[in-house]
Design a protein around this motif. Structure first.
Motif, PDB file in Angstrom:
ATOM      1  N   ASN A 118      -7.286  47.692 -11.575  1.00 64.55           N
ATOM      2  CA  ASN A 118      -5.921  47.227 -11.358  1.00 64.55           C
ATOM      3  C   ASN A 118      -4.944  48.290 -11.835  1.00 64.55           C
ATOM      4  OD1 ASN A 118      -3.347  45.633 -12.510  1.00 64.55           O
ATOM      5  ND2 ASN A 118      -4.212  44.501 -10.794  1.00 64.55           N
ATOM      6  N   TYR A 119      -3.900  48.501 -11.027  1.00 62.23           N
ATOM      7  CA  TYR A 119      -2.830  49.430 -11.408  1.00 62.23           C
ATOM      8  C   TYR A 119      -1.501  48.735 -11.129  1.00 62.23           C
ATOM      9  CZ  TYR A 119       0.413  53.349 -11.293  1.00 62.23           C
ATOM     10  OH  TYR A 119       1.482  54.170 -11.515  1.00 62.23           O
ATOM     11  N   ALA A 120      -0.631  48.711 -12.146  1.00 65.07           N
ATOM     12  CA  ALA A 120       0.676  48.069 -12.006  1.00 65.07           C
ATOM     13  C   ALA A 120       1.769  49.033 -12.439  1.00 65.07           C
ATOM     14  CB  ALA A 120       0.741  46.791 -12.835  1.00 65.07           C
TER      15      ALA A 120
ATOM     16  N   THR B  76       0.582  50.415 -16.017  1.00 68.28           N
ATOM     17  CA  THR B  76      -0.599  49.807 -16.633  1.00 68.28           C
ATOM     18  C   THR B  76      -1.802  50.031 -15.729  1.00 68.28           C
ATOM     19  OG1 THR B  76       0.764  48.074 -17.644  1.00 68.28           O
ATOM     20  CG2 THR B  76      -1.611  47.686 -17.550  1.00 68.28           C
ATOM     21  N   SER B  77      -2.882  50.572 -16.307  1.00 70.49           N
ATOM     22  CA  SER B  77      -4.124  50.781 -15.573  1.00 70.49           C
ATOM     23  C   SER B  77      -5.233  50.008 -16.283  1.00 70.49           C
ATOM     24  CB  SER B  77      -4.488  52.268 -15.520  1.00 70.49           C
ATOM     25  OG  SER B  77      -3.418  53.038 -15.005  1.00 70.49           O
TER      26      SER B  77
ATOM     27  N   LYS C   8       8.438  46.612  -8.399  1.00 73.17           N
ATOM     28  CA  LYS C   8       7.091  46.338  -8.897  1.00 73.17           C
ATOM     29  C   LYS C   8       6.080  46.731  -7.831  1.00 73.17           C
ATOM     30  CE  LYS C   8       8.128  42.462 -11.991  1.00 73.17           C
ATOM     31  NZ  LYS C   8       7.824  41.037 -12.301  1.00 73.17           N
ATOM     32  N   LEU C   9       5.079  47.464  -8.259  1.00 70.64           N
ATOM     33  CA  LEU C   9       3.977  47.846  -7.376  1.00 70.64           C
ATOM     34  C   LEU C   9       2.677  47.461  -8.053  1.00 70.64           C
ATOM     35  CD1 LEU C   9       2.835  49.405  -4.868  1.00 70.64           C
ATOM     36  CD2 LEU C   9       2.809  51.440  -6.327  1.00 70.64           C
ATOM     37  N   ASN C  10       1.783  46.836  -7.297  1.00 70.86           N
ATOM     38  CA  ASN C  10       0.512  46.417  -7.870  1.00 70.86           C
ATOM     39  C   ASN C  10      -0.616  46.718  -6.902  1.00 70.86           C
ATOM     40  OD1 ASN C  10      -1.727  44.197  -8.377  1.00 70.86           O
ATOM     41  ND2 ASN C  10      -0.598  44.435 -10.280  1.00 70.86           N
ATOM     42  N   PHE C  11      -1.663  47.325  -7.437  1.00 71.59           N
ATOM     43  CA  PHE C  11      -2.863  47.602  -6.649  1.00 71.59           C
ATOM     44  C   PHE C  11      -4.062  47.019  -7.382  1.00 71.59           C
ATOM     45  CE2 PHE C  11      -6.686  50.172  -6.170  1.00 71.59           C
ATOM     46  CZ  PHE C  11      -6.877  50.133  -4.790  1.00 71.59           C
TER      47      PHE C  11
END
Length: 896
Positions: free
Chosen positions: A734-736, A755-756, A711-714
């Motif tokens: 948000n970017y996941a 997901t953006s 999982k990467l989340n920004f």
């Protein structure tokens, strides 16, 4: 200019003569002194007086003509220009003397000898209020409510939503700098223990003076400056009137199409010795009162112990649509709540919370589910009609002492839920009935004792929960698997989970210069009994299915742990390292088949924070967590009418590694807050799910296989408030990215979901009579899978919605309210959908009576259905929901 003179004159009785004369000279007008007054000043005993100031005016008016002081011999000289009037006024002012006024004739020169009487003069009370919108003192940020509220705001949550640096989620949870607050106080007291929606939705705005954010808040006062925390608390400061009297809201609403009602009574009182909130509410307009009972600050032990209601079996329903919940919720909701805190002694306070809620919900929806498999596409049509009857009882009793010298807290909580659901799927004539009650009780005790320079902590959490659930499905499904391909009327799945949980520990802490060492020794026990049984029936005859569909499982986990935490604090930085060593015994006993294993887990985390300067703060968190549990059930459980699930697996092991970095910016002078965050986690487990589809029926099992997932989340957010134009702007991105795998139809399917999201929110009050709030949100879902070495790109799904809320003050205390909503949803090969909603209301305010009378027409365009597309892995859902049509509601709101 005249204003400055008045300020100085008020100070003349207290400041030395030379200072007064200098101040007056710096602000005096230009002019040439042609006339002179000289003289001496003595008191009634003939003694020379020199701490006197003299001001010369025209006979009438406040324009200063001249001024002067008295020298050490009691003499004075005042020069002033020629004036049009023949009469002038001389005022003599002194700290220890009565003010004296002389009326004189204006001429080029005159000699005046003055006698004054001694007196005691006191300065009138001066109250200085800080009217700045945001101020900061130490770790406390103060938001002046008057700077952010408008006259249409009624309860405090209306204002909190617009405060810079603060966000409110859909559930009502309050975030500061993108992190949930850890406490919600009113006048420094925590009445509701995380269920603070009851306060924010009912406390009148006019009772509040300020909202405070307490940064890096440590709820245990004995641990302030010792144990680090990166979360904030929120405190409500009431004005003087609200602390002295009963306050509250009374709302009565009636409407049409169908018959509508929305009635609330909330009584609140907050003073130094006691606080209480009592409320009774009822509505059938779609307002979800259950949100007011949600605990927005869940204890980790509550999560681990199963203290949150869950569905072991469930009814298939369409997913929640992304529109305002009041548009699709058909309810009959009632809530009664009583909450109070009062002192038992100088140290101890007692608090209780009790609430009862019931609701009856009706839902109508259609869903088309397309499952994209390696060699086939399955389409499932479900046209659903259903209702749910729901009852909840919550009670909590707590005793607390929290000072710099003692901390003691004990909370007993009881929760009981009665819930039953019925759902009919007309497309395949399936009836689903579900009974899912829930019982949970726990006692949470914690205490800290100071022994010389050492801290001794004792914690005990003990809980019991019971979930007996029943699922009835007709007609019978899985006839080939369950009944030798013979027809039968239906299935009855019974399942019950009972859990006893305890987590007891003793800790010892010592501060050594800048280092704080805390060692915790504890025991955790999780004892669970799970039994389930699947029966078939035809008429009144109940019989067992072919094969084994029963489980009777005893699962036990016993863990001893030693946790050492080191906290090192510097002026601008802090580092916290935690090492947890836990020998663990696990066992699983299913009808005489025993499994057991012993493990030793080494888990650790490192948290660091550094204040770059007064504006920027960054933090870095690293966590490594290993765990194991038994979740085996060898026999299948009917989770819903089209899903059988079993987990015939050995010990389920996980290994989680995560890293999180955040950068925060805060400038209260410019009212600007910003944050940037990035996180990455990798979870490895030894179990992989395996799904097999037989048309719309699914059989799921678990197999032993290495199963990594990433999982990467920004995320980034900027929040700015412009005080001069009373406008706040909030922009967030948000970017996941998630990556995992699953076995479907015997083939490994690797999923990659992206997901953006972009959100923009503007609230503005360009003038006294107009308030505008506008928000928009754009979301893009993009799923990819890899099947048999081939990548499959699923069509992206886009959501775009915006909301515009306009309030305009009209003549004679009338206010017009217009709410506009736009929703857009598309998938590449499906028809894009646009929906527009509008609500209009008119409100008349009776100021003396503090009553608002309003009429609101909702869903003006009479939109009765909403269609939505969404992806879940390789499942594309096309859902259609029945909405409330056009309604008219008349309402009277009274605040006191």
């Amino acid at each position: 200019m005249l204003f400055l003179y008045r300020i100085i004159l008020n100070l003349t009785v207290f400041l030395p003569n030379k200072i007064i004369i200098c101040l007056l000279v710096t602000i005096s007008f230009e002019g040439y002194s042609q006339n002179v007054i000289q003289g001496t000043i003595k008191d009634e005993t003939g003694k020379i007086v020199n701490n006197i100031n003299l001001i010369l005016y025209p006979r009438t008016g406040e324009n200063i003509l001249g001024y002067g002081g008295v020298d050490e011999r009691g003499r004075f000289t005042i020069k002033y220009p020629n004036v049009a009037t023949d009469s002038i006024r001389l005022e003599i002012i002194g700290l220890a003397y009565e003010r004296k006024i002389l009326f004189l004739v204006s001429k080029s020169y005159q000699l005046v000898n003055v006698q004054v009487k001694t007196a005691v003069n006191t300065l009138p009370e001066i109250i200085i209020k800080d009217e700045r919108p945001i101020t900061k003192k130490s770790d406390t940020i103060n938001y002046n409510i008057k700077s952010f509220a408008n006259k249409n705001d009624r309860v405090i949550i209306d204002v909190i939503k617009n405060l810079p640096g603060i966000k409110v989620t859909e559930s009502g949870q309050i975030l500061y700098q993108n992190k949930a607050i850890n406490k919600f106080y009113v006048e420094g007291q925590d009445l509701l223990e995380g269920r603070y929606n009851l306060t924010t939705n009912n406390l009148p705005v006019n009772a509040v003076d300020a909202v405070q954010i307490l940064e890096n808040h440590q709820p245990v006062r004995m641990l302030e400056g010792i144990e680090e925390t990166d979360r904030a608390a929120l405190n409500i400061k009431l004005n003087a009137n609200a602390r002295m009297k009963l306050i509250g809201n009374v709302n009565a609403g009636l409407g049409l199409s169908p018959f509508l009602r929305n009635n609330n009574v909330a009584l609140l009182k907050f003073n130094q010795n006691m606080q209480y909130i009592n409320a009774v509410k009822n509505n059938n307009v779609g307002v979800n009162l259950d949100k007011e009972l949600n605990d927005l600050n869940l204890n980790l032990n509550t999560i681990l112990s199963g203290g949150i209601t869950q569905n072991l079996v469930n009814i298939i329903k369409a997913p929640t649509p992304p529109v305002n919940t009041e548009r699709y919720t058909f309810n009959n909701n009632t809530l009664a709540s009583s909450n109070q805190i009062f002192p038992l002694s100088k140290l101890f306070t007692l608090k209780y919370n009790i609430a009862y809620e019931n609701d009856k919900l009706i839902n109508n929806s259609d869903a088309i589910t397309q499952v994209y498999l390696p060699s086939d596409t399955i389409v499932i049509n479900e046209n659903q009609t259903g209702y749910n009857t729901y009852h909840k009882l919550i009670s909590r009793l707590g005793i607390e002492a929290n000072t710099q010298k003692i901390f003691f807290k004990d909370i007993f909580n009881f929760q009981r839920i009665w819930s039953s659901e019925y759902n009919y799927i007309s497309s395949n004539a399936v009836n689903q009935k579900l009974s899912n009650p829930f019982i949970n009780l726990y006692n949470d005790f914690s205490s800290v004792i100071k022994i010389k320079n050492n801290l001794l902590g004792v914690n005990s959490y003990i809980s019991y929960s019971d979930l007996p659930q029943y699922l009835n499905v007709t007609p019978g499904q899985y006839k080939k698997l369950l009944n030798n391909d013979q027809e039968y009327d239906g299935l009855l799945q019974k399942i019950q989970s009972r859990t006893f949980f305890l987590n007891n520990s003793v800790s010892f802490g010592k501060k050594i210069n800048k280092l704080y060492v805390n060692n915790k020794l504890g025991v955790l026990a999780n004892l669970q009994h799970l039994n389930n049984n699947l029966d078939l029936f035809t008429g009144d005859v109940i019989f067992s299915p072919t094969g084994s569909f029963q489980n009777d499982i005893e699962r036990n986990q016993l863990k001893l742990y030693n946790e050492t935490a080191l906290t090192y604090r510097m002026k601008k930085a802090s580092i916290v390292t935690i090492l947890n060593i836990s020998p663990t015994h696990l066992s699983n006993n299913d009808r005489g088949i025993k499994q057991s294993e012993n493990e030793i887990f080494f888990n650790y985390s490192i948290r660091s924070k550094y204040d770059i300067n007064q504006f920027f703060t960054n933090s870095l968190n690293i966590t490594v967590q290993r765990d194991a549990t038994y979740m085996s059930n060898a026999s299948f459980v009917l989770q819903n009418y089209r899903s059988l699930v079993s987990y015939e697996i050995p010990l389920y092991k996980t290994w989680d590694k995560s890293i999180n970095y955040s950068l925060n910016y805060k400038n209260i002078v410019t009212a600007m807050f910003a944050n940037l965050g990035i996180s990455f986690s990798r979870k490895n487990s030894n179990i992989l799910m395996k799904s097999k589809f037989d048309q719309d029926l699914i059989t799921q099992t678990a197999i032993v296989q290495d199963n990594p997932s990433d999982k990467l989340n920004f995320s980034g957010n900027v929040n700015k408030y412009y005080l001069s134009i009373k406008t706040g702007i909030d922009i967030g991105v948000n970017y996941a990215f998630t990556k995992f795998k699953e076995i479907q139809q015997g083939a490994i399917n690797n999923f990659l979901n992206k997901t953006s999201k972009l959100t923009v929110r503007i609230n503005t009050q360009p003038n006294k009579w107009l308030v505008l709030n506008h928000s928009l949100e754009f979301t893009r879902y993009k799923n990819t899978s890899k099947q048999n070495g081939n990548y499959i790109e699923y069509d992206p799904v886009h959501f775009f919605n915006q909301n515009c809320n306009l309030k305009a003050s009209l003549f004679n205390d009338y206010t017009a309210k217009l709410n506009l909503e736009h929703y857009y949803n598309d998938a590449k090969y499906l028809k894009p959908v646009n929906y527009f909603f509008a609500d209009f209301g008119i409100q008349k305010t009776l100021k003396k009576q503090k009553i608002d009378l309003s009429a609101t027409l909702s869903n003006i365009f009479n939109v009765k259905n909403y269609t939505s597309y969404s992806y879940t892995n390789n499942y594309l859902l096309n859902s259609n929901y029945t909405l409330r049509g056009r309604t008219l509601l008349f309402k009277a709101d009274f605040q006191f």
